[in-house]
Design a protein around this motif. Sequence first.
Motif, PDB file in Angstrom:
ATOM      1  N   VAL A 276       0.855  -1.188   0.000  1.00 47.88           N
ATOM      2  CA  VAL A 276       0.000   0.000   0.000  1.00 47.88           C
ATOM      3  C   VAL A 276       0.894   1.243   0.000  1.00 47.88           C
ATOM      4  CG1 VAL A 276      -2.032  -1.034   1.088  1.00 47.88           C
ATOM      5  CG2 VAL A 276      -0.178  -0.182   2.534  1.00 47.88           C
ATOM      6  N   ARG A 277       0.333   2.347  -0.410  1.00 45.91           N
ATOM      7  CA  ARG A 277       1.090   3.597  -0.457  1.00 45.91           C
ATOM      8  C   ARG A 277       0.608   4.542   0.635  1.00 45.91           C
ATOM      9  NH1 ARG A 277      -1.713   7.974  -2.287  1.00 45.91           N
ATOM     10  NH2 ARG A 277      -3.663   7.605  -3.406  1.00 45.91           N
ATOM     11  N   SER A 278       1.421   5.507   0.960  1.00 45.99           N
ATOM     12  CA  SER A 278       0.994   6.534   1.902  1.00 45.99           C
ATOM     13  C   SER A 278       0.061   7.512   1.205  1.00 45.99           C
ATOM     14  CB  SER A 278       2.213   7.286   2.436  1.00 45.99           C
ATOM     15  OG  SER A 278       2.871   7.962   1.378  1.00 45.99           O
ATOM     16  N   GLY A 279      -0.546   8.355   2.001  1.00 44.20           N
ATOM     17  CA  GLY A 279      -1.284   9.479   1.437  1.00 44.20           C
ATOM     18  C   GLY A 279      -0.373  10.698   1.368  1.00 44.20           C
ATOM     19  N   LEU A 280      -0.881  11.758   0.763  1.00 45.86           N
ATOM     20  CA  LEU A 280      -0.144  13.015   0.706  1.00 45.86           C
ATOM     21  C   LEU A 280      -0.922  14.077   1.454  1.00 45.86           C
ATOM     22  CD1 LEU A 280       1.019  13.044  -3.026  1.00 45.86           C
ATOM     23  CD2 LEU A 280       2.365  12.434  -1.013  1.00 45.86           C
ATOM     24  N   SER A 281      -0.227  15.112   1.877  1.00 46.11           N
ATOM     25  CA  SER A 281      -0.879  16.202   2.599  1.00 46.11           C
ATOM     26  C   SER A 281      -1.990  16.796   1.739  1.00 46.11           C
ATOM     27  CB  SER A 281       0.153  17.266   2.976  1.00 46.11           C
ATOM     28  OG  SER A 281       0.910  17.654   1.843  1.00 46.11           O
ATOM     29  N   PRO A 282      -3.005  17.389   2.357  1.00 46.54           N
ATOM     30  CA  PRO A 282      -4.229  17.799   1.646  1.00 46.54           C
ATOM     31  C   PRO A 282      -4.004  18.706   0.449  1.00 46.54           C
ATOM     32  CG  PRO A 282      -4.552  17.927   4.020  1.00 46.54           C
ATOM     33  CD  PRO A 282      -3.099  17.634   3.801  1.00 46.54           C
ATOM     34  N   GLU A 283      -2.960  19.527   0.475  1.00 43.72           N
ATOM     35  CA  GLU A 283      -2.770  20.465  -0.629  1.00 43.72           C
ATOM     36  C   GLU A 283      -2.165  19.804  -1.861  1.00 43.72           C
ATOM     37  OE1 GLU A 283       0.937  20.676   1.940  1.00 43.72           O
ATOM     38  OE2 GLU A 283      -1.241  20.573   2.221  1.00 43.72           O
ATOM     39  N   ARG A 284      -1.772  18.535  -1.760  1.00 42.60           N
ATOM     40  CA  ARG A 284      -1.169  17.833  -2.880  1.00 42.60           C
ATOM     41  C   ARG A 284      -2.166  16.896  -3.551  1.00 42.60           C
ATOM     42  NH1 ARG A 284       4.511  18.064  -2.809  1.00 42.60           N
ATOM     43  NH2 ARG A 284       4.256  17.023  -4.820  1.00 42.60           N
ATOM     44  N   ASP A 285      -1.844  16.501  -4.778  1.00 40.27           N
ATOM     45  CA  ASP A 285      -2.650  15.543  -5.529  1.00 40.27           C
ATOM     46  C   ASP A 285      -2.459  14.162  -4.900  1.00 40.27           C
ATOM     47  OD1 ASP A 285      -3.889  13.878  -7.323  1.00 40.27           O
ATOM     48  OD2 ASP A 285      -2.511  14.276  -8.994  1.00 40.27           O
ATOM     49  N   ASP A 286      -3.504  13.650  -4.247  1.00 44.50           N
ATOM     50  CA  ASP A 286      -3.395  12.389  -3.515  1.00 44.50           C
ATOM     51  C   ASP A 286      -3.850  11.198  -4.349  1.00 44.50           C
ATOM     52  OD1 ASP A 286      -2.722  10.795  -1.331  1.00 44.50           O
ATOM     53  OD2 ASP A 286      -4.760  10.852  -0.539  1.00 44.50           O
ATOM     54  N   SER A 287      -3.938  11.363  -5.658  1.00 47.76           N
ATOM     55  CA  SER A 287      -4.249  10.225  -6.514  1.00 47.76           C
ATOM     56  C   SER A 287      -3.024   9.314  -6.603  1.00 47.76           C
ATOM     57  CB  SER A 287      -4.627  10.698  -7.913  1.00 47.76           C
ATOM     58  OG  SER A 287      -3.498  11.274  -8.565  1.00 47.76           O
ATOM     59  N   SER A 288      -3.214   8.119  -7.144  1.00 55.48           N
ATOM     60  CA  SER A 288      -2.087   7.206  -7.312  1.00 55.48           C
ATOM     61  C   SER A 288      -1.007   7.820  -8.179  1.00 55.48           C
ATOM     62  CB  SER A 288      -2.563   5.884  -7.915  1.00 55.48           C
ATOM     63  OG  SER A 288      -3.426   5.207  -7.028  1.00 55.48           O
ATOM     64  N   HIS A 289      -1.427   8.514  -9.263  1.00 54.28           N
ATOM     65  CA  HIS A 289      -0.457   9.175 -10.141  1.00 54.28           C
ATOM     66  C   HIS A 289       0.261  10.304  -9.397  1.00 54.28           C
ATOM     67  CE1 HIS A 289      -0.811   7.338 -14.093  1.00 54.28           C
ATOM     68  NE2 HIS A 289      -2.106   7.214 -13.893  1.00 54.28           N
ATOM     69  N   GLY A 290      -0.506  11.077  -8.614  1.00 53.90           N
ATOM     70  CA  GLY A 290       0.097  12.171  -7.860  1.00 53.90           C
ATOM     71  C   GLY A 290       1.121  11.668  -6.868  1.00 53.90           C
ATOM     72  N   TRP A 291       0.791  10.578  -6.194  1.00 53.55           N
ATOM     73  CA  TRP A 291       1.729   9.991  -5.227  1.00 53.55           C
ATOM     74  C   TRP A 291       2.964   9.455  -5.941  1.00 53.55           C
ATOM     75  CZ3 TRP A 291       3.775   5.086  -4.509  1.00 53.55           C
ATOM     76  CH2 TRP A 291       4.415   4.867  -3.291  1.00 53.55           C
ATOM     77  N   GLN A 292       2.749   8.780  -7.067  1.00 51.50           N
ATOM     78  CA  GLN A 292       3.872   8.243  -7.838  1.00 51.50           C
ATOM     79  C   GLN A 292       4.845   9.355  -8.236  1.00 51.50           C
ATOM     80  OE1 GLN A 292       2.929   6.815 -11.786  1.00 51.50           O
ATOM     81  NE2 GLN A 292       4.411   5.133 -11.616  1.00 51.50           N
ATOM     82  N   ASN A 293       4.298  10.478  -8.682  1.00 53.47           N
ATOM     83  CA  ASN A 293       5.146  11.605  -9.081  1.00 53.47           C
ATOM     84  C   ASN A 293       5.894  12.185  -7.888  1.00 53.47           C
ATOM     85  OD1 ASN A 293       4.337  11.366 -11.760  1.00 53.47           O
ATOM     86  ND2 ASN A 293       2.640  12.816 -11.514  1.00 53.47           N
ATOM     87  N   ALA A 294       5.193  12.276  -6.743  1.00 55.83           N
ATOM     88  CA  ALA A 294       5.819  12.849  -5.545  1.00 55.83           C
ATOM     89  C   ALA A 294       6.954  11.959  -5.035  1.00 55.83           C
ATOM     90  CB  ALA A 294       4.773  13.059  -4.457  1.00 55.83           C
ATOM     91  N   VAL A 295       6.758  10.645  -5.056  1.00 56.20           N
ATOM     92  CA  VAL A 295       7.804   9.729  -4.589  1.00 56.20           C
ATOM     93  C   VAL A 295       8.976   9.721  -5.566  1.00 56.20           C
ATOM     94  CG1 VAL A 295       8.360   7.328  -4.073  1.00 56.20           C
ATOM     95  CG2 VAL A 295       6.230   8.306  -3.248  1.00 56.20           C
ATOM     96  N   ALA A 296       8.682   9.772  -6.861  1.00 55.85           N
ATOM     97  CA  ALA A 296       9.766   9.840  -7.851  1.00 55.85           C
ATOM     98  C   ALA A 296      10.615  11.091  -7.624  1.00 55.85           C
ATOM     99  CB  ALA A 296       9.195   9.818  -9.262  1.00 55.85           C
ATOM    100  N   ALA A 297       9.953  12.208  -7.347  1.00 54.69           N
ATOM    101  CA  ALA A 297      10.687  13.444  -7.064  1.00 54.69           C
ATOM    102  C   ALA A 297      11.508  13.297  -5.788  1.00 54.69           C
ATOM    103  CB  ALA A 297       9.704  14.607  -6.940  1.00 54.69           C
ATOM    104  N   GLY A 298      10.939  12.636  -4.769  1.00 55.73           N
ATOM    105  CA  GLY A 298      11.680  12.390  -3.534  1.00 55.73           C
ATOM    106  C   GLY A 298      12.890  11.507  -3.770  1.00 55.73           C
ATOM    107  N   CYS A 299      12.746  10.498  -4.639  1.00 54.27           N
ATOM    108  CA  CYS A 299      13.877   9.632  -4.984  1.00 54.27           C
ATOM    109  C   CYS A 299      15.000  10.431  -5.634  1.00 54.27           C
ATOM    110  CB  CYS A 299      13.419   8.530  -5.940  1.00 54.27           C
ATOM    111  SG  CYS A 299      12.831   7.035  -5.128  1.00 54.27           S
ATOM    112  N   ARG A 300      14.623  11.275  -6.601  1.00 48.50           N
ATOM    113  CA  ARG A 300      15.645  12.055  -7.295  1.00 48.50           C
ATOM    114  C   ARG A 300      16.371  12.997  -6.335  1.00 48.50           C
ATOM    115  NH1 ARG A 300      11.729  11.634 -11.535  1.00 48.50           N
ATOM    116  NH2 ARG A 300      10.604  13.473 -10.787  1.00 48.50           N
ATOM    117  N   LYS A 301      15.623  13.593  -5.415  1.00 46.49           N
ATOM    118  CA  LYS A 301      16.253  14.472  -4.429  1.00 46.49           C
ATOM    119  C   LYS A 301      17.192  13.679  -3.522  1.00 46.49           C
ATOM    120  CE  LYS A 301      15.309  17.745  -0.702  1.00 46.49           C
ATOM    121  NZ  LYS A 301      14.273  18.464   0.086  1.00 46.49           N
TER     122      LYS A 301
END
Length: 502
Positions: A276-301
Amino acid sequence: MGSRYRVVDLFAGPGGLAEGFSSLRNENGERVFEIALSVEMESNAFATLRLRSFFRQFEQAPPEYYDYIAGRISKDEMISIHAAEWRAAEAETMQLKLGTAEAQEALDPILDELRCQAENTVLIGGPPCQAYSIVGRNKNRSLEGYDPNQDERHFLYKEYIRIIDRLQPTAFVMENVKGILSSKVGGHGIFERILDDLKRAGGADGYELFPLVRDGRGGSFLIRSEDYGVPQRRHRVIVVGIRKGSRVKDMEALPGLVPVIRKATVSDVLEGLPEVRSGLSPERDDSSHGWQNAVAAGCRKAIASCLEADKSLEPVAEVLCETLQKIESQAPRFERHSKSITGARDNELAAWLSDPRLDSLANHETRGHMAPDLARYVFVSAFGTAFGRSPKSSEFPSGLAPMHKNWSTGNYADRFRVQVWGQPSTTVTSHISKDGHAYIHPDPEQCRSLTVREAARLQTFPDNYLFEGTGRTAQFTQVGNAVPPLLARRIAEALLERLGAR
C-alpha cells in the motif's frame, strides 16, 4: 483434568494480556484461564476490549463477526443477531477509572463474589506506565512545578495491591515498562517499594515473587520479548507472585521462560502483506499518479543528496536508482488500503496470527505524509536495504536534513528510523500514533510508515483482532500500549508450570 482459573484483568487496554492467557487450553479443549472481568478506562481501548470479549463467547466466531470486520454489516446488526453473547461481553468488561471511589464502589462487589465463588483466581495487568517510562520522566522534568510525589500515576500500583487484598488471588502477573527499574520518588527506588508491597499483599501469608527469566544471578524481572518469539525488541518488567501455601512446583527446578532458538523478524510478519502507499498532505494531488510523481521526485532528491555527500552513501544511491526505475517504469499499482489476506512467513507466527475464516484484513490503511518527508522516508528505507540497519541523523546527507534546531545535537539521532527486514523491530510505542517517522516501512517503493495492522502484527495480535476507535490515531495508541499477546501466552504457560497445573 488440570485446575482452571478465573482471571481479572486490570488496566487492560485493548486486551493483550487477556488474549494470551485465554488462548491456553487443557486436554479437554477447555480454557485454562477464563477471563472473568476486564477493566479499562479509555473509551477506544474499551470498545476493542469489549468486542474481543464478545469474540471469546463463541467456540467458533460466527459469520457476522467476520462480516463486521469486513464492513459488510454494522455493529448493531451483529449485536442484534447475537444479543446473549453481547450481554455476556458487557458483563465481562467494565469501563472504570481505577483508583477512584466510583470505580471501587462498582468493582468491589464483583471481586467479593469472585472470591467466594472461585477456588482459583489470577490477577493480571499493569498500572499506567507514563510516570515510570524514561521518556515520560524526561517530559515531566520539563513541566514547571512538577512534583513526582504528587503524581498519582506513580501510586496507581497501590490500587492493584488493594485489589489483591480484596480478591486474594492464587497468583498475579504485574506488567510495566523497563523504566520502572530506575524510577525514583523522594530519592528512593519505586520498584523496590512496589516489590515489598506486593510481597506483603493479601494478608498474613503474602506472596512469593519470582522472576520468569533465569540468569547467573538468580533471575531477572526484565523480559526481552524478542527472546521469546515476538518479532519486536520490547523490554518489559514482569513480576509474578504466587500465594504462599498454594500448591506449586519447586521454583528452583523450573527453567523459567525458554528462549527461542531463532528470533522472529520484521520480514516474518510483514513481508508479503498487501503493498500500500501513503497518502499526501491535503494540498497535494493524492491520486495514485500524484503519489507516484511525488515519490519519484523524492527519490531524485535523495539520489542527488547522496551523490553530493561522501562515497559511503553510494550503496544507498544505487538502491534509490533501482527504486526510481521501478516507480517510473510501471503504472501506479498501490492504493492506500487493502483488505487482502496474506499469512506470515514464520510457521509458528503464521499459526498464531492467521484465521482461515477471515476473508478481509482490517486496520491496514496508511496515514498521510508531508511531501518533504517522502525523500527522507525513501532514503532511510534504501539505507536499511543497503546496510541492514537504520541511519543515524549524523549519516543523513545535508540535503535531506530537516529544519530542526536540535537535529545536529544527537538528541534526535533516531528521528527517522526504518524497521529492517531481517531483524526484530524496535519497540512499538504509543508515539506511533503521533507520526510514523520512527516506524518507516522497509520497502523503499512503498515509501511510508507502518499501518495499524502491521504494528499489530509486530505486537503479535491475531489478524482477526479488530481495533476499534475513532481513526487511526486511537488505534495506533492501543497497539503501542499493549502487551504482545504471544508473550502473554508464554507468561501464562510459565505460570501454569509453577502452579503445578500441567
